[in-house]
Design a protein around this motif. Structure first.
Motif, PDB file in Angstrom:
ATOM      1  N   ASN A   9       0.867  -1.184   0.000  1.00 55.01           N
ATOM      2  CA  ASN A   9       0.000   0.000   0.000  1.00 55.01           C
ATOM      3  C   ASN A   9       0.905   1.236   0.000  1.00 55.01           C
ATOM      4  OD1 ASN A   9      -1.828   2.046   0.486  1.00 55.01           O
ATOM      5  ND2 ASN A   9      -2.158   1.509   2.639  1.00 55.01           N
ATOM      6  N   LYS A  11       0.109   4.286  -0.212  1.00 52.54           N
ATOM      7  CA  LYS A  11      -0.533   5.488   0.343  1.00 52.54           C
ATOM      8  C   LYS A  11      -0.323   6.673  -0.618  1.00 52.54           C
ATOM      9  CE  LYS A  11       0.414   3.582   4.852  1.00 52.54           C
ATOM     10  NZ  LYS A  11       0.261   3.723   6.273  1.00 52.54           N
ATOM     11  N   HIS A  97      -9.346   1.354   5.190  1.00 56.11           N
ATOM     12  CA  HIS A  97      -8.030   1.499   5.840  1.00 56.11           C
ATOM     13  C   HIS A  97      -8.172   2.423   7.043  1.00 56.11           C
ATOM     14  CE1 HIS A  97      -3.870   2.695   6.524  1.00 56.11           C
ATOM     15  NE2 HIS A  97      -3.541   1.570   5.920  1.00 56.11           N
ATOM     16  N   GLU A  99      -6.517   4.837   8.019  1.00 56.82           N
ATOM     17  CA  GLU A  99      -6.352   6.272   7.706  1.00 56.82           C
ATOM     18  C   GLU A  99      -7.643   6.838   7.114  1.00 56.82           C
ATOM     19  OE1 GLU A  99      -2.743   5.711   5.495  1.00 56.82           O
ATOM     20  OE2 GLU A  99      -1.780   5.138   7.379  1.00 56.82           O
ATOM     21  N   GLU A 169      -5.115  -4.947  10.962  1.00 55.77           N
ATOM     22  CA  GLU A 169      -4.087  -3.928  11.137  1.00 55.77           C
ATOM     23  C   GLU A 169      -4.323  -3.178  12.451  1.00 55.77           C
ATOM     24  OE1 GLU A 169      -2.237  -2.764   7.179  1.00 55.77           O
ATOM     25  OE2 GLU A 169      -3.989  -1.508   7.421  1.00 55.77           O
ATOM     26  N   GLY A 175       2.677   2.230  10.765  1.00 58.57           N
ATOM     27  CA  GLY A 175       3.611   3.335  10.574  1.00 58.57           C
ATOM     28  C   GLY A 175       4.383   3.728  11.823  1.00 58.57           C
ATOM     29  N   GLY A 214      -1.185  -6.506   9.056  1.00 60.75           N
ATOM     30  CA  GLY A 214      -0.553  -5.263   8.624  1.00 60.75           C
ATOM     31  C   GLY A 214      -0.187  -4.426   9.826  1.00 60.75           C
ATOM     32  N   SER A 216       3.669  -2.141  10.358  1.00 61.33           N
ATOM     33  CA  SER A 216       5.126  -2.132  10.514  1.00 61.33           C
ATOM     34  C   SER A 216       5.786  -3.458  10.125  1.00 61.33           C
ATOM     35  CB  SER A 216       5.510  -1.728  11.942  1.00 61.33           C
ATOM     36  OG  SER A 216       5.068  -0.402  12.201  1.00 61.33           O
ATOM     37  N   VAL A 217       5.247  -4.094   9.073  1.00 57.92           N
ATOM     38  CA  VAL A 217       5.902  -5.304   8.547  1.00 57.92           C
ATOM     39  C   VAL A 217       7.140  -4.872   7.760  1.00 57.92           C
ATOM     40  CG1 VAL A 217       5.689  -7.251   6.941  1.00 57.92           C
ATOM     41  CG2 VAL A 217       3.774  -6.657   8.438  1.00 57.92           C
ATOM     42  N   LEU A 235      -0.301  -6.840   4.613  1.00 61.89           N
ATOM     43  CA  LEU A 235      -0.540  -5.544   3.974  1.00 61.89           C
ATOM     44  C   LEU A 235       0.596  -4.651   4.466  1.00 61.89           C
ATOM     45  CD1 LEU A 235      -2.196  -3.598   2.283  1.00 61.89           C
ATOM     46  CD2 LEU A 235      -3.777  -3.328   4.178  1.00 61.89           C
ATOM     47  N   VAL A 236       1.381  -4.154   3.519  1.00 58.46           N
ATOM     48  CA  VAL A 236       2.637  -3.486   3.852  1.00 58.46           C
ATOM     49  C   VAL A 236       2.582  -2.036   3.398  1.00 58.46           C
ATOM     50  CG1 VAL A 236       5.137  -3.570   3.548  1.00 58.46           C
ATOM     51  CG2 VAL A 236       3.803  -5.689   3.411  1.00 58.46           C
ATOM     52  N   GLY A 237       2.838  -1.100   4.309  1.00 59.90           N
ATOM     53  CA  GLY A 237       2.858   0.311   3.942  1.00 59.90           C
ATOM     54  C   GLY A 237       4.269   0.774   3.633  1.00 59.90           C
TER      55      GLY A 237
HETATM   56  C1  PEP Z   1      -0.644   0.222   6.125  1.00 58.54           C
HETATM   57  O1  PEP Z   1      -0.653   1.368   5.712  1.00 58.54           O
HETATM   58  O2  PEP Z   1      -1.573  -0.523   5.869  1.00 58.54           O
HETATM   59  C2  PEP Z   1       0.495  -0.216   6.910  1.00 58.54           C
HETATM   60  C3  PEP Z   1       0.445  -1.396   7.464  1.00 58.54           C
HETATM   61  O3  PEP Z   1       1.565   0.655   7.032  1.00 58.54           O
HETATM   62  P1  PEP Z   1       3.012   0.310   7.643  1.00 58.54           P
HETATM   63  O4  PEP Z   1       3.458  -0.999   7.033  1.00 58.54           O
HETATM   64  O5  PEP Z   1       3.868   1.438   7.239  1.00 58.54           O
HETATM   65  O6  PEP Z   1       2.852   0.170   9.111  1.00 58.54           O
END
Ligand code: PEP
Length: 249
Positions: A9, A11, A97, A99, A169, A175, A214, A216-217, A235-237
């Motif tokens: 993701n 963002k 999400h 956010e 998440e 984040g 999800g 901080s992976v 799910l990775v940001g």
């Molecule tokens: C996200 O935005 O869904 C997320 C998990 O972000 P992050 O990996 O940066 O924590």
């Protein structure tokens, strides 16, 4: 067997040209995928077309969007609909999400409308759910997650669940660099999220739904989550924005 799914993701990061450069770098290095792994990138709307072009027709990576509106077309200034995303080659769409929930006030009913719009047009929704730090601290995590599953998914046709993914998440982990542990996240999925699904659609369906973790992976902790029996990917940001880090995951 549930297939592992890893979704990046982005963002609100990367212009269309930056996205093209990133995808060239990623595609040059992405290894041949085992049959039970799916990779998805979810760029901003403005970069979907350039990522699609970079991916080409037979890419091992699929395209996702970060959000959608529930109507197909009309006077909804600034919004993007499911048919528009489908036409751009999207297969997945992230819905609800944290956010969107926190910054834009998205809640249950509205989120379900988006889920239904995605399903109607053959997009696969990734429903994000998660508790805040305050909710965790006051012991309401189970209630919050059960409600979010119910609000997002109650009343759908059972067959629709085959195309739905849930991303667990915890908001306090997004984040922040403070990921949950594999064991804790697995316990939440096994003891709260799958039972909430089972209450709506029965145990067999609940066991078949993919649930991602999800928050901080990174390349350093991903294996801990993927080793868990009830976690089916991530799910990775932040870590999806750098080729090396995303490849490590
Ligand atoms: C996200 O935005 O869904 C997320 C998990 O972000 P992050 O990996 O940066 O924590």
């Amino acid at each position: 067997m549930r297939t592992i799914l890893i979704v990046g993701n982005w963002k609100m990061n990367k212009t269309a040209s930056e996205a093209t450069a990133f995808m060239r770098g990623l595609l040059a290095r992405v290894p041949a995928q085992p049959a039970n792994l799916e990779l998805v990138v979810a760029p901003p709307f403005t970069a979907l077309e350039s990522v699609r072009l970079a991916l080409g027709a037979s890419s091992p990576i699929q395209l996702g969007a970060q959000d959608l509106f529930w109507e197909d077309h009309g006077a909804y200034t600034g919004e993007v609909s499911a048919p528009m995303l489908k036409d751009l080659g999207c297969r997945y769409v992230i819905v609800g999400h944290s956010e969107r929930r926190t910054l834009f006030g998205e809640q249950g009913d509205l989120i379900q409308k988006k889920i239904r719009a995605a399903l109607k047009h053959g997009l696969r929704p990734i429903l994000c759910i998660g508790e805040t730090l305050a909710q965790r601290d006051n012991g309401t995590t189970d209630h919050v997650l059960t409600q979010q599953v119910h609000d997002g998914l109650s009343g759908l046709a059972t067959e629709a669940l085959a195309t739905i993914t849930i991303a667990y998440e915890p908001v306090w982990a997004i984040g922040t660099g403070r990921a949950s542990t594999g064991e804790n996240a697995n316990a939440v999925v096994k003891d709260v999220i799958r039972p909430a699904l089972a209450a709506l659609y029965g145990d067999q369906t609940a066991q078949a739904v993919r649930v991602l973790y999800g928050g901080s992976v990174t390349g350093a902790n991903a294996a801990e989550f993927f080793a868990q029996p009830d976690i089916d990917g991530a799910l990775v940001g932040g870590a999806s924005l750098k080729v090396e880090e995303f490849l490590a995951i």
